[in-house]
Scaffold this active site. Sequence first.
Site, short mmCIF file in Angstrom:
data_model
loop_
_atom_site.label_atom_id
_atom_site.label_comp_id
_atom_site.label_asym_id
_atom_site.label_seq_id
_atom_site.Cartn_x
_atom_site.Cartn_y
_atom_site.Cartn_z
N GLU A 25 35.93 21.48 7.11
CA GLU A 25 36.98 21.44 6.09
C GLU A 25 36.41 21.83 4.73
O GLU A 25 35.20 21.67 4.48
CB GLU A 25 37.54 20.00 6.03
N ASN A 172 48.68 18.81 9.45
CA ASN A 172 47.64 17.81 9.69
C ASN A 172 48.07 16.47 9.08
O ASN A 172 48.56 16.43 7.94
CB ASN A 172 46.34 18.25 9.02
N GLU A 173 47.90 15.41 9.81
CA GLU A 173 48.20 14.05 9.31
C GLU A 173 49.48 14.06 8.49
O GLU A 173 49.51 13.63 7.32
CB GLU A 173 47.01 13.48 8.53
N GLU A 296 40.12 14.91 15.13
CA GLU A 296 39.24 14.27 14.15
C GLU A 296 38.73 12.97 14.74
O GLU A 296 39.53 12.09 15.08
CB GLU A 296 39.96 14.01 12.83
N GLN A 345 32.45 15.79 10.43
CA GLN A 345 32.65 17.23 10.35
C GLN A 345 31.30 17.90 10.52
O GLN A 345 30.27 17.25 10.43
CB GLN A 345 33.26 17.60 9.01
#
Length: 492
Positions: A25, A172-173, A296, A345
């Site tokens: 990210e 995302n989310e 994630e 990540q």
Amino acid sequence: MVKMILNADIKKGKINKNIYGHFSEHLGRCIYEGLWVGEDSEIPNINGFRTDVVEALKKMKIPVLRWPGGCFADEYHWVDGIGPKENRPCMVNTHWGGVVENNHFGTHEFLELCEMLGAEPYICGNVGSGTVHEMQQWVEYMTFDGKSPMADLRRANGKEEPWRVKYFGVGNENWGCGGNMTAEFYADQYKRYATYVRNFGDNKIYKIAGGASVDDYHWTEVLMREAGKQMDGLSVHYYTRISKDWSEQGSATEFDENHWFSVMQNALFTEELVVRHSNIMDKYDPEKKVGMIVDEWGTWFAVEPGTNPGFLYQQNTMRDALVAGIHLNIFNNHCDRVQMANIAQMVNVLQAVILTEGKKMLLTPTYHVFDMYKVHQGAELLSLDFESPEYAYNGEKVPQLSASSSVDSEGKIHVTICNLNPSADVNIDIDLRGVKSKSSTGKIITSNAMNAKNTFEETTNVTIKNFEDINLENNHISGKIPSKSVVLLEIV
Ligand code: AHR
């Protein structure tokens, strides 16, 4: 003595190699410094990508890489990241430290990196603050072969042929940083946006809907019920921490057995999450056409002292190695539903496999687990039965062992075993059935201390070593799995 029965003739499905996926990210020093230093950097690079990092990642065999976020994805406008770098507008990365993003790493750079790594790109589109049109155009820009405004723009920017982009996330989310939506509202939005994520030519896109936070089973229920037929995958996010209370972060390196134990407990909770989300998915999709995409996961501790709290930079110890091994065993064992997972990540952020500091680079204990477990990628899961002893601490208990087993295309059998107890070894005896085995070898990641780590000065404190403490006799493998270790056995 723990008796294990490995049935080499009972195959339980293919382990999708994408379970070994990663996530990068625009956050802290993941992209800039970690992966991308630019062509003019003194740090050795290939077209701006750090040579040392790229080489280490290639060795690990990354099957799929998610980008550009995370929370960043829902405020990212892809057109800002194409064309001559000097003309690309800047933006404020409001989620992560409020730093200015110069957009020098954009679509072309990401897709070039994937090509270098031999990884499939998994792009996450912007639902929170982007338009349907913008998402539609992005897909056209990357994948359309014919003559169109977007394909022509791509050509003008130096890429004649379209890329192949298989995996595309629609937000995302979206229950949080991706727009604070309800499940019902997002399900409608998902269908609307996903309609325009088109397949051009033979580029068939696997569409992934933004999924639940942890144990929000209502989210999974609503998404499957309302949009299950329009998606190929549904994500879920879960981070392993010392506590469910976000204000208790805990140090990544300075901890006692209390924090070690709670982290093991919380890593094992992933099994319950996978089972319960799967049960809901089974209700609407008994044929398991929709993949569970754990895009994630990983440890989330306090940032390293003195570093920017918005950059989520943490060190990585033997404890993280166990967390990685436990998760990958769980995902392998549920490969009927889990089709992809992306540790968060890749470099310099959360449970990173690589840390960098200027020209220096180190491989974390987590890197070595991924490197060791890569033998499971694309292999057939085998039945492995055993009753684990308990690891008890402070009146609570967890299983001491986590394991999975597979057979690869050459007929080599691999067993990965984690011993979660920081101070007790365990003797095992594996009864090999359905195969006549000729030899077995082992590898191990372990350390004397729970918090052993690699540093820029001492890069090999925690690494893969040969594991000699095993014996093959009468089709039984016996040996002692040391405390706090991750072990790989190869049987031929
Ligand atoms: O990985 C860090 C952040 O955690 C991601 O941006 C977000 O999706 C999640 O909350």
